[in-house]
Motif scaffolding. Sequence first.
Motif, mmCIF file in Angstrom:
data_model
loop_
_atom_site.group_PDB
_atom_site.id
_atom_site.type_symbol
_atom_site.label_atom_id
_atom_site.label_comp_id
_atom_site.label_asym_id
_atom_site.label_seq_id
_atom_site.Cartn_x
_atom_site.Cartn_y
_atom_site.Cartn_z
ATOM 1 N N GLY A 1 3.458 11.932 -10.530
ATOM 2 C CA GLY A 1 3.802 10.940 -9.526
ATOM 3 C C GLY A 1 2.675 10.633 -8.574
ATOM 4 N N GLU A 2 2.744 9.435 -8.025
ATOM 5 C CA GLU A 2 1.775 8.958 -7.045
ATOM 6 C C GLU A 2 2.316 9.261 -5.653
ATOM 7 O OE1 GLU A 2 -0.358 4.928 -7.413
ATOM 8 O OE2 GLU A 2 1.284 4.573 -6.007
ATOM 9 N N TYR A 3 1.569 10.018 -4.881
ATOM 10 C CA TYR A 3 2.007 10.426 -3.539
ATOM 11 C C TYR A 3 2.119 9.211 -2.633
ATOM 12 C CZ TYR A 3 2.040 12.993 0.885
ATOM 13 O OH TYR A 3 2.357 13.487 2.124
ATOM 14 N N HIS B 1 10.698 20.434 9.040
ATOM 15 C CA HIS B 1 9.916 20.204 7.825
ATOM 16 C C HIS B 1 10.066 18.755 7.393
ATOM 17 C CE1 HIS B 1 10.799 24.678 7.123
ATOM 18 N NE2 HIS B 1 9.519 24.577 7.458
ATOM 19 N N PHE B 2 9.020 18.219 6.808
ATOM 20 C CA PHE B 2 9.044 16.854 6.294
ATOM 21 C C PHE B 2 9.248 16.859 4.779
ATOM 22 C CE2 PHE B 2 6.893 16.517 10.299
ATOM 23 C CZ PHE B 2 7.329 15.299 10.812
ATOM 24 N N SER B 3 9.896 15.827 4.277
ATOM 25 C CA SER B 3 10.046 15.634 2.836
ATOM 26 C C SER B 3 8.841 14.878 2.317
ATOM 27 C CB SER B 3 11.313 14.834 2.534
ATOM 28 O OG SER B 3 12.460 15.528 2.969
ATOM 29 N N SER B 4 8.527 15.035 1.040
ATOM 30 C CA SER B 4 7.398 14.341 0.411
ATOM 31 C C SER B 4 7.928 13.261 -0.515
ATOM 32 C CB SER B 4 6.545 15.331 -0.384
ATOM 33 O OG SER B 4 6.017 16.305 0.482
ATOM 34 N N ARG B 5 7.223 12.138 -0.570
ATOM 35 C CA ARG B 5 7.668 10.991 -1.348
ATOM 36 C C ARG B 5 6.680 10.671 -2.469
ATOM 37 N NH1 ARG B 5 9.465 7.265 3.830
ATOM 38 N NH2 ARG B 5 11.425 8.357 4.204
ATOM 39 N N PHE B 6 7.242 10.341 -3.636
ATOM 40 C CA PHE B 6 6.430 10.060 -4.816
ATOM 41 C C PHE B 6 6.994 8.881 -5.598
ATOM 42 C CE2 PHE B 6 5.894 14.502 -3.873
ATOM 43 C CZ PHE B 6 4.538 14.685 -3.997
ATOM 44 N N LYS B 7 6.100 8.091 -6.171
ATOM 45 C CA LYS B 7 6.479 7.089 -7.163
ATOM 46 C C LYS B 7 6.261 7.757 -8.517
ATOM 47 C CE LYS B 7 5.582 2.547 -9.035
ATOM 48 N NZ LYS B 7 4.752 1.343 -8.958
ATOM 49 N N LYS C 1 0.828 -1.198 0.000
ATOM 50 C CA LYS C 1 0.000 0.000 0.000
ATOM 51 C C LYS C 1 0.869 1.256 0.000
ATOM 52 C CE LYS C 1 -3.532 2.394 2.674
ATOM 53 N NZ LYS C 1 -4.397 2.331 3.853
ATOM 54 N N GLN C 2 1.951 1.234 0.776
ATOM 55 C CA GLN C 2 2.823 2.399 0.899
ATOM 56 C C GLN C 2 4.205 1.923 1.300
ATOM 57 O OE1 GLN C 2 1.659 5.077 4.001
ATOM 58 N NE2 GLN C 2 3.367 6.447 3.670
ATOM 59 N N LYS C 3 5.245 2.496 0.693
ATOM 60 C CA LYS C 3 6.614 2.170 1.061
ATOM 61 C C LYS C 3 6.943 2.907 2.350
ATOM 62 C CE LYS C 3 11.209 1.743 -0.897
ATOM 63 N NZ LYS C 3 11.264 0.305 -0.737
ATOM 64 N N VAL D 1 -1.499 7.781 -2.552
ATOM 65 C CA VAL D 1 -1.758 7.257 -3.908
ATOM 66 C C VAL D 1 -2.477 8.242 -4.831
ATOM 67 C CG1 VAL D 1 -1.635 4.828 -3.187
ATOM 68 C CG2 VAL D 1 -3.870 5.847 -3.556
ATOM 69 N N ASP D 2 -2.805 9.454 -4.359
ATOM 70 C CA ASP D 2 -3.286 10.469 -5.294
ATOM 71 C C ASP D 2 -2.145 10.802 -6.247
ATOM 72 O OD1 ASP D 2 -5.864 10.720 -4.346
ATOM 73 O OD2 ASP D 2 -5.498 12.565 -3.218
#
Length: 124
Positions: free
Chosen positions: A31-33, A45-51, A8-10, A82-83
């Motif tokens: 990309g898929e969030y 601050h947090f980093s954002s991850r995308f496929k 579902k999520q890495k 996944v958006d």
Amino acid sequence: MSRIFKPKQKLSGSFLYKKWGDWKTGEWFVGEYQGQSETPDKYKHFSSRFKVLDSNCLEVGKLYQLNYNSALEKAVEKINIVDVIELRYGGKSTVSKGPNAGSEYHALEIDLMEEADESDSMDL
């Protein structure tokens, strides 16, 4: 009967990075969030991850972690895991007003995407 699971999520593992300073005007990705980093940076601050699903600058199919950017932060507050988004890099700009006037920032244009169906026109 055995149960079948799919990812579902890495949550851990390796992510690729591309610093904002390495982006060129006009580069983009779709990309898929995948969520945010588990721990914040030294500025909290947090980093954002995308496929990456499509891109002219990142490797498709790979997972990327992008450092904090205020426009990106505001965008991910409005989306779910996944958006799919499209992010376009607009280069560096300068803040013209307010307490940060004169400082540079990385301009991003971000859209929430949805899969087109056959009835959608692709004439853009």
